[in-house]
Design an enzyme around this catalytic site. Sequence first.
Site, PDB file in Angstrom:
ATOM      1  N   ASP A   1      -8.152  -1.294   8.228  1.00  0.00           N
ATOM      2  CA  ASP A   1      -9.354   0.695   9.745  1.00  0.00           C
ATOM      3  C   ASP A   1      -9.388  -0.228  11.213  1.00  0.00           C
ATOM      4  O   ASP A   1      -9.884  -1.360  10.852  1.00  0.00           O
ATOM      5  CB  ASP A   1     -10.635   0.546   8.819  1.00  0.00           C
ATOM      6  CG  ASP A   1     -10.118   1.233   7.504  1.00  0.00           C
ATOM      7  OD1 ASP A   1      -9.315   1.775   7.255  1.00  0.00           O
ATOM      8  OD2 ASP A   1     -11.384   0.908   7.036  1.00  0.00           O
TER       9      ASP A   1
ATOM     10  N   ASP B   1      -6.397  -2.663   3.259  1.00  0.00           N
ATOM     11  CA  ASP B   1      -6.668  -1.334   3.618  1.00  0.00           C
ATOM     12  C   ASP B   1      -7.221  -1.968   5.436  1.00  0.00           C
ATOM     13  O   ASP B   1      -7.479  -3.404   5.100  1.00  0.00           O
ATOM     14  CB  ASP B   1      -8.228  -0.913   3.117  1.00  0.00           C
ATOM     15  CG  ASP B   1      -7.500  -0.046   4.264  1.00  0.00           C
ATOM     16  OD1 ASP B   1      -7.952   1.194   4.151  1.00  0.00           O
ATOM     17  OD2 ASP B   1      -9.714   0.538   3.507  1.00  0.00           O
TER      18      ASP B   1
ATOM     19  N   ARG C   1      -6.904  -0.697  -3.441  1.00  0.00           N
ATOM     20  CA  ARG C   1      -5.773  -0.980  -3.233  1.00  0.00           C
ATOM     21  C   ARG C   1      -5.257  -2.646  -2.543  1.00  0.00           C
ATOM     22  O   ARG C   1      -6.240  -3.091  -2.314  1.00  0.00           O
ATOM     23  CB  ARG C   1      -5.943   0.142  -1.658  1.00  0.00           C
ATOM     24  CG  ARG C   1      -7.403  -0.658  -0.708  1.00  0.00           C
ATOM     25  CD  ARG C   1      -7.819   0.642   0.424  1.00  0.00           C
ATOM     26  NE  ARG C   1      -8.245   1.628  -1.334  1.00  0.00           N
ATOM     27  CZ  ARG C   1      -9.246   2.205  -0.143  1.00  0.00           C
ATOM     28  NH1 ARG C   1      -9.778   1.745   0.893  1.00  0.00           N
ATOM     29  NH2 ARG C   1     -10.022   2.934  -1.009  1.00  0.00           N
TER      30      ARG C   1
ATOM     31  N   ARG D   1       0.835  -1.143  -0.085  1.00  0.00           N
ATOM     32  CA  ARG D   1      -0.222   0.021   0.092  1.00  0.00           C
ATOM     33  C   ARG D   1       1.023   0.850  -0.191  1.00  0.00           C
ATOM     34  O   ARG D   1       1.364   1.890   0.640  1.00  0.00           O
ATOM     35  CB  ARG D   1      -0.767   0.657   0.941  1.00  0.00           C
ATOM     36  CG  ARG D   1      -1.731   1.150   1.620  1.00  0.00           C
ATOM     37  CD  ARG D   1      -2.967   0.407   1.874  1.00  0.00           C
ATOM     38  NE  ARG D   1      -4.293   2.308   1.645  1.00  0.00           N
ATOM     39  CZ  ARG D   1      -5.051   2.415   2.014  1.00  0.00           C
ATOM     40  NH1 ARG D   1      -5.237   1.306   3.388  1.00  0.00           N
ATOM     41  NH2 ARG D   1      -5.965   3.686   2.135  1.00  0.00           N
TER      42      ARG D   1
END
Length: 176
Positions: free
Chosen positions: A103, A101, A98, A87
């Site tokens: 989060d 990811d 991407r 990334r």
Amino acid sequence: MIDVVLGVGSNKSWNGMNSLCLLKKACEALKGLLSEFTVSSVYRTKPMYLENQDDFYNMAVRGKIDDSYSPFDLLEKIHVIESCLGRNRELEVRNGPRSIDIDIEFFGTQTVYTKNLQIPHPRHKERAFVLVPLLEILKENADFIKREDFSSCLEKIGSGGVDKFLSAKDFIDGKF
């Protein structure tokens, strides 16, 4: 120990690894940070916001992190993992493809609102790709989360476009 829930997703191959391999590598790295590590199934989901891209593979993970970690410490570790898995935030399109990811959806009961980090994640209640795997790993109320709140959010938005792709057991066993 602090209870943590993360959302993990990918829709772009990198360095010869497809999205499922990248999710597996990310989980292996996260397992080194979190104890009592639990993963949801992997869900294939339609992209939101920027629709002209490949489907995503999304999942949720839950674990406990040492009390000495702040949310910002965890974010720093997550950025290292993401970088190691291809990334590059400077080169990507917002909400676009991407390789990985990760989060922070929840960090115990803490609330953080800064430019670089917002906890709870500000859009978790509008994203079925977060709610469906989250509800899977929160089979009972957690000390820091009321499960019913997320069930009612999912009822409002529906789970369209989020399809179970691979069970948690098959993911852990590498059956993909």
